[in-house]
Scaffold this active site. Structure first.
Site, PDB file in Angstrom:
ATOM      1  CG  HIS A   1      18.441   8.311 -40.665  1.00  0.00           C
ATOM      2  ND1 HIS A   1      19.452   7.553 -41.382  1.00  0.00           N
ATOM      3  CD2 HIS A   1      18.789   8.384 -39.532  1.00  0.00           C
ATOM      4  CE1 HIS A   1      20.310   7.242 -40.585  1.00  0.00           C
ATOM      5  NE2 HIS A   1      20.166   7.911 -39.645  1.00  0.00           N
TER       6      HIS A   1
ATOM      7  NE  ARG B   1      20.570  11.212 -38.333  1.00  0.00           N
ATOM      8  CZ  ARG B   1      19.915  10.721 -37.249  1.00  0.00           C
ATOM      9  NH1 ARG B   1      18.518  11.215 -37.037  1.00  0.00           N
ATOM     10  NH2 ARG B   1      20.715   9.916 -36.528  1.00  0.00           N
TER      11      ARG B   1
ATOM     12  CD  GLU C   1      24.005  10.113 -38.006  1.00  0.00           C
ATOM     13  OE1 GLU C   1      22.668  10.077 -38.371  1.00  0.00           O
ATOM     14  OE2 GLU C   1      24.327  10.975 -37.321  1.00  0.00           O
TER      15      GLU C   1
ATOM     16  CG  HIS D   1      14.698   8.741 -38.561  1.00  0.00           C
ATOM     17  ND1 HIS D   1      14.434   7.516 -38.121  1.00  0.00           N
ATOM     18  CD2 HIS D   1      15.563   9.402 -37.694  1.00  0.00           C
ATOM     19  CE1 HIS D   1      15.338   7.217 -37.097  1.00  0.00           C
ATOM     20  NE2 HIS D   1      15.935   8.431 -36.727  1.00  0.00           N
ATOM     21  CG  HIS D   2      12.713  12.832 -35.199  1.00  0.00           C
ATOM     22  ND1 HIS D   2      12.843  11.940 -34.175  1.00  0.00           N
ATOM     23  CD2 HIS D   2      12.475  14.111 -34.757  1.00  0.00           C
ATOM     24  CE1 HIS D   2      12.682  12.884 -33.045  1.00  0.00           C
ATOM     25  NE2 HIS D   2      12.483  13.949 -33.549  1.00  0.00           N
TER      26      HIS D   2
ATOM     27  NE  ARG E   1      25.684   7.387 -42.185  1.00  0.00           N
ATOM     28  CZ  ARG E   1      25.324   8.514 -41.900  1.00  0.00           C
ATOM     29  NH1 ARG E   1      25.495   9.541 -42.433  1.00  0.00           N
ATOM     30  NH2 ARG E   1      24.053   8.117 -41.289  1.00  0.00           N
TER      31      ARG E   1
ATOM     32  NE  ARG F   1      15.725  13.290 -34.356  1.00  0.00           N
ATOM     33  CZ  ARG F   1      16.366  12.247 -34.246  1.00  0.00           C
ATOM     34  NH1 ARG F   1      17.667  12.075 -33.720  1.00  0.00           N
ATOM     35  NH2 ARG F   1      16.191  11.282 -35.115  1.00  0.00           N
TER      36      ARG F   1
END
Ligand code: ADP
Length: 490
Positions: A285, A322, A298, A424-425, A301, A464
């Site tokens: 991220h 991302r 997010e 992050h993921h 932004r 993602r």
């Protein structure tokens, strides 16, 4: 407990002793569920119909949906002292299309467009069938949550989406805490058993069928039998060894993940015969404060913030996906960026006040003062902001190509948070079909084994979109609960 902010769990939880184990609920909520739903099978353990491993958004949704479809003897296992997993820290919202809230607010959207943008955002490496299923089920999931008292009607934009479809709580706060509080409350109302500090170690497989789970609780091992096991263990960011097994280049990166995100579900499912897909697709991220590993939402932004480098210059369309924003940041001097925003952005994102309380936000009474505080050339920063403001006021084309969330900075106080990428993921994971059945490499189901949430793979492809994880865990969490309840009732 404040939204979107990592707070040591021991400051916020209450512990209740109930049945087999201590049940701890985040955010001062009362006991999740304590009526014994199991039957004693033997001295070795307990017998359940459905064992759900993991108490994040996917696991809790599965439990509620299964119960509401008539299932009983359900247990949710959680290895940590408290419930909620990474879902607790989910900062943006839940993407969904064709929702009643979008319609009320005049936002024109379609499931097909949502699916198309999800696939495009993932560079067409996602599974189109799973993506369609998720998008088609998203409005129903928003209604389902609303019915549970979790109303997500404040809608914003995230990177990679062309319309406002990221649904947040009414006050614009981060979605995670609201979601988990509401799901925990629903679990409690249904008296579904939750066993915290209960670490699932291994699946029991009998002739190819998953029939139970070996667990460790307070140093004691036992076996829980189950007619169905739902793997909902989330990701692997807190397991450096596993991260580097799949992505050696991510060695040493900070992670936004909570300590229980150790990838156990991948290992357990694989050992039971499931295929793991796209495991090297670990998302970093772009806006993670590095000292605290705090993810900066997010939506900030989306609400108008810009990213500037150490020289005070923008370097990318901040609303790009991302992967692209992260890569661009790493190319800047020192590999970081300042996320800069004005008082309006501060006030419209509840999470910002929490970041501020945690000492992550730098402030200046005006732009020049902020520049001095963060050690950036004041003239360069002013030129950057003037140019950005001109885009919104004169209609000039943005030099970075940004077309979304371009909102002029007002005069007055200015803020900045220093950010860089963090793990992050996990976008890869257990291969599933639209019934959430775990699949082997040859596409066969593994009887008794289901999976939902971050532990599954193939939906997001290699990137993602922000807001899609929550959609994924709720749509598929609800689905797996319903599928399993239906299957067991036959
Ligand atoms: P999702 O978003 O997919 O629901 P989360 O990260 O929110 O995922 O939740 C997953 C939960 O599963 C976390 O609370 C994590 O601590 C828990 N968990 C992970 N591994 C195990 C395990 N071996 N046994 C029990 N719980 C686990």
């Amino acid at each position: 407990m404040e939204e979107g902010l990592k707070v040591p769990a021991n400051l916020t939880r209450r512990t209740f002793v109930c049945g087999m184990g201590a049940v701890t609920i985040m955010g001062g909520l009362s006991l999740a569920g304590c009526s014994p739903s199991k039957t004693k099978s033997s001295d070795k353990g307990d017998a359940y119909d459905i064992v759900i491993i993991g108490s994040g958004g996917a696991g809790l949704s599965a439990a509620i949906a299964a119960f509401d479809k008539g299932a009983s003897k359900i247990v949710v296992l959680e290895k940590m002292p408290s419930t909620g997993g990474n879902t607790n820290f989910s900062s943006s919202g839940m993407n969904a299309s064709e929702t009643k809230f979008q319609k009320e607010q005049g936002i024109d959207d379609s499931n097909a467009l949502f699916a198309e943008e999800t696939l495009t955002g993932g560079h067409d490496t996602g599974d189109a069938e799973l993506v369609s299923f998720m998008c088609n089920g998203s409005a129903g999931a928003i209604d389902w949550l609303d019915g549970l008292g979790i109303t997500l009607n404040n809608i914003t934009l995230t990177g990679g989406m062309s319309v406002k479809r990221c649904h947040r709580p009414t006050d614009g706060s981060a979605v995670g805490k609201t979601l988990i509080a509401g799901l925990v409350e629903a679990v409690k109302e249904r008296k579904i058993e939750v066993r915290t500090n209960c670490d699932a170690k291994e699946l029991v497989v009998d002739g190819g069928t998953v029939t139970g789970v070996k667990v460790e609780e307070k140093g004691k091992q036992s076996t829980l039998s189950a007619k169905a096991v739902i793997m909902a263990t989330g990701g692997l960011g807190a397991n450096q060894e596993m991260v580097t097994k799949y992505r050696p280049d991510l060695k040493g990166y900070v992670t936004t993940n909570q300590a229980g995100a150790t990838g156990d579900g991948y290992a357990m499912s694989e050992a039971a015969g499931a295929e793991l897909v796209q495991m090297d697709q670990i998302q970093i991220h772009p806006t993670v404060e590095q000292e605290s590993s705090q993810l900066i939402a997010e939506g900030i932004r989306g609400g108008g913030a810009i990213l500037v480098n150490a020289e005070g210059k923008r370097f990318i369309d901040e609303m790009k996906t991302r992967d692209k924003v992260s890569a661009a940041e790493l190319e800047q001097p020192g590999g970081f960026a300042w996320e800069v925003f004005d008082q309006t952005v501060y006030d419209s994102n509840k999470a910002v006040a929490n970041y501020d309380k945690a000492g992550l936000v730098k402030k200046g009474d005006d732009l020049a003062a902020l520049a001095s505080t963060i050690g950036v050339d004041a003239a360069a920063l002013k030129a950057t902001v003037d140019e950005y403001n001109a885009v919104t006021t004169s209609g000039a084309a943005d030099q970075m190509g940004r077309t979304k969330g371009c909102i002029a900075f007002s005069d007055g106080a200015m803020y900045a948070i220093k950010v860089a990428p963090g793990i992050h993921h996990e976008m890869g994971g257990v291969r599933i079909n639209t019934k959430n059945e775990a699949l082997s490499a040859d596409g066969k189901t593994i009887p008794g084994l289901y999976a939902a949430g971050e532990v599954t793979g193939g939906i997001h492809g290699n990137n993602r979109i922000g807001g899609n994880a929550v959609c994924d865990i709720i749509v598929f969490g609800k689905n797996v609960g319903e599928v399993v309840a239906d299957t067991l009732s036959k």
